[in-house]
Design a protein around this motif. Structure first.
Motif, PDB file in Angstrom:
ATOM      1  N   GLY A  99     131.972  35.671 -54.738  1.00 42.81           N
ATOM      2  CA  GLY A  99     131.103  35.076 -55.640  1.00 42.81           C
ATOM      3  C   GLY A  99     131.201  35.000 -57.188  1.00 42.81           C
ATOM      4  N   GLU A 100     132.474  35.444 -57.438  1.00 45.93           N
ATOM      5  CA  GLU A 100     132.922  35.373 -58.979  1.00 45.93           C
ATOM      6  C   GLU A 100     133.401  34.258 -59.429  1.00 45.93           C
ATOM      7  N   LEU A 101     133.988  33.478 -58.543  1.00 44.25           N
ATOM      8  CA  LEU A 101     134.438  32.072 -58.904  1.00 44.25           C
ATOM      9  C   LEU A 101     133.733  30.734 -58.117  1.00 44.25           C
ATOM     10  N   PRO A 102     132.817  29.969 -58.575  1.00 45.84           N
ATOM     11  CA  PRO A 102     132.032  29.005 -58.003  1.00 45.84           C
ATOM     12  C   PRO A 102     133.128  28.061 -57.194  1.00 45.84           C
TER      13      PRO A 102
ATOM     14  N   GLY B  35     135.381  21.620 -40.525  1.00 43.42           N
ATOM     15  CA  GLY B  35     135.611  22.574 -39.398  1.00 43.42           C
ATOM     16  C   GLY B  35     135.552  24.111 -39.792  1.00 43.42           C
ATOM     17  N   LYS B  36     135.953  24.936 -39.043  1.00 44.95           N
ATOM     18  CA  LYS B  36     135.611  26.525 -39.213  1.00 44.95           C
ATOM     19  C   LYS B  36     136.659  26.988 -40.201  1.00 44.95           C
ATOM     20  N   ARG B  37     137.649  26.540 -40.633  1.00 40.33           N
ATOM     21  CA  ARG B  37     138.303  26.932 -41.626  1.00 40.33           C
ATOM     22  C   ARG B  37     137.896  26.475 -42.942  1.00 40.33           C
ATOM     23  N   PRO B  38     137.784  27.256 -44.052  1.00 41.61           N
ATOM     24  CA  PRO B  38     137.183  26.789 -45.336  1.00 41.61           C
ATOM     25  C   PRO B  38     138.332  26.026 -45.955  1.00 41.61           C
ATOM     26  N   SER B  39     137.761  25.078 -46.768  1.00 40.99           N
ATOM     27  CA  SER B  39     138.777  24.313 -47.681  1.00 40.99           C
ATOM     28  C   SER B  39     137.940  24.295 -48.782  1.00 40.99           C
ATOM     29  N   TYR B  40     138.401  25.197 -49.788  1.00 43.09           N
ATOM     30  CA  TYR B  40     137.597  25.367 -51.133  1.00 43.09           C
ATOM     31  C   TYR B  40     138.242  24.340 -52.170  1.00 43.09           C
ATOM     32  N   ARG B  41     137.360  23.820 -52.843  1.00 42.68           N
ATOM     33  CA  ARG B  41     137.511  23.025 -54.309  1.00 42.68           C
ATOM     34  C   ARG B  41     136.686  23.650 -55.663  1.00 42.68           C
ATOM     35  N   VAL B  42     137.514  23.816 -56.671  1.00 43.75           N
ATOM     36  CA  VAL B  42     136.743  24.383 -57.776  1.00 43.75           C
ATOM     37  C   VAL B  42     136.597  23.302 -58.887  1.00 43.75           C
ATOM     38  N   SER B  43     135.642  22.955 -59.345  1.00 43.04           N
ATOM     39  CA  SER B  43     135.280  22.147 -60.558  1.00 43.04           C
ATOM     40  C   SER B  43     136.198  22.629 -61.749  1.00 43.04           C
ATOM     41  N   GLU B  44     136.783  21.482 -62.360  1.00 45.82           N
ATOM     42  CA  GLU B  44     137.395  21.985 -63.674  1.00 45.82           C
ATOM     43  C   GLU B  44     136.368  22.646 -64.594  1.00 45.82           C
ATOM     44  N   ASP B  45     135.125  22.276 -64.603  1.00 48.17           N
ATOM     45  CA  ASP B  45     134.136  22.812 -65.508  1.00 48.17           C
ATOM     46  C   ASP B  45     133.814  24.350 -64.947  1.00 48.17           C
ATOM     47  N   ASP B  46     133.985  24.541 -63.779  1.00 44.74           N
ATOM     48  CA  ASP B  46     133.594  25.952 -63.057  1.00 44.74           C
ATOM     49  C   ASP B  46     134.766  27.028 -63.526  1.00 44.74           C
ATOM     50  N   LEU B  47     136.057  26.311 -63.396  1.00 43.21           N
ATOM     51  CA  LEU B  47     137.122  27.238 -63.820  1.00 43.21           C
ATOM     52  C   LEU B  47     137.110  27.131 -65.252  1.00 43.21           C
ATOM     53  N   THR B  48     136.910  26.557 -66.024  1.00 39.58           N
ATOM     54  CA  THR B  48     136.846  26.827 -67.535  1.00 39.58           C
ATOM     55  C   THR B  48     135.838  27.926 -67.920  1.00 39.58           C
TER      56      THR B  48
END
Length: 65
Positions: free
Chosen positions: A28-31, A38-51
């Motif tokens: 929960g540190e990085l949104p 499916g069962k296996r997660p495929s995460y994506r991080v927004s540029e704004d959240d990374l900044t």
């Protein structure tokens, strides 16, 4: 429009491993959004959240000596 980055792209920008990025997301540190249906997660991080994440961890106030 929001630009989303894969965990691989985030890892490259932070100079860390993909596993580290995944652990930060799960902790929960990085949104992130799970784009998988499916069962296996495929995460994506927004540029704004990374900044925001990078700014929150920036070291400031260090004087050169």
């Amino acid at each position: 429009m929001t630009n989303y980055l894969s965990t691989k792209e985030v890892a490259a920008r932070l100079s860390v491993s993909i596993k580290w990025v995944q652990q930060a997301i799960v902790a929960g540190e990085l949104p992130a959004s799970n784009m998988s249906k499916g069962k296996r997660p495929s995460y994506r991080v927004s540029e704004d959240d990374l900044t925001a994440f990078m700014e929150s961890r920036a070291v400031t106030g260090i004087e050169g000596g």
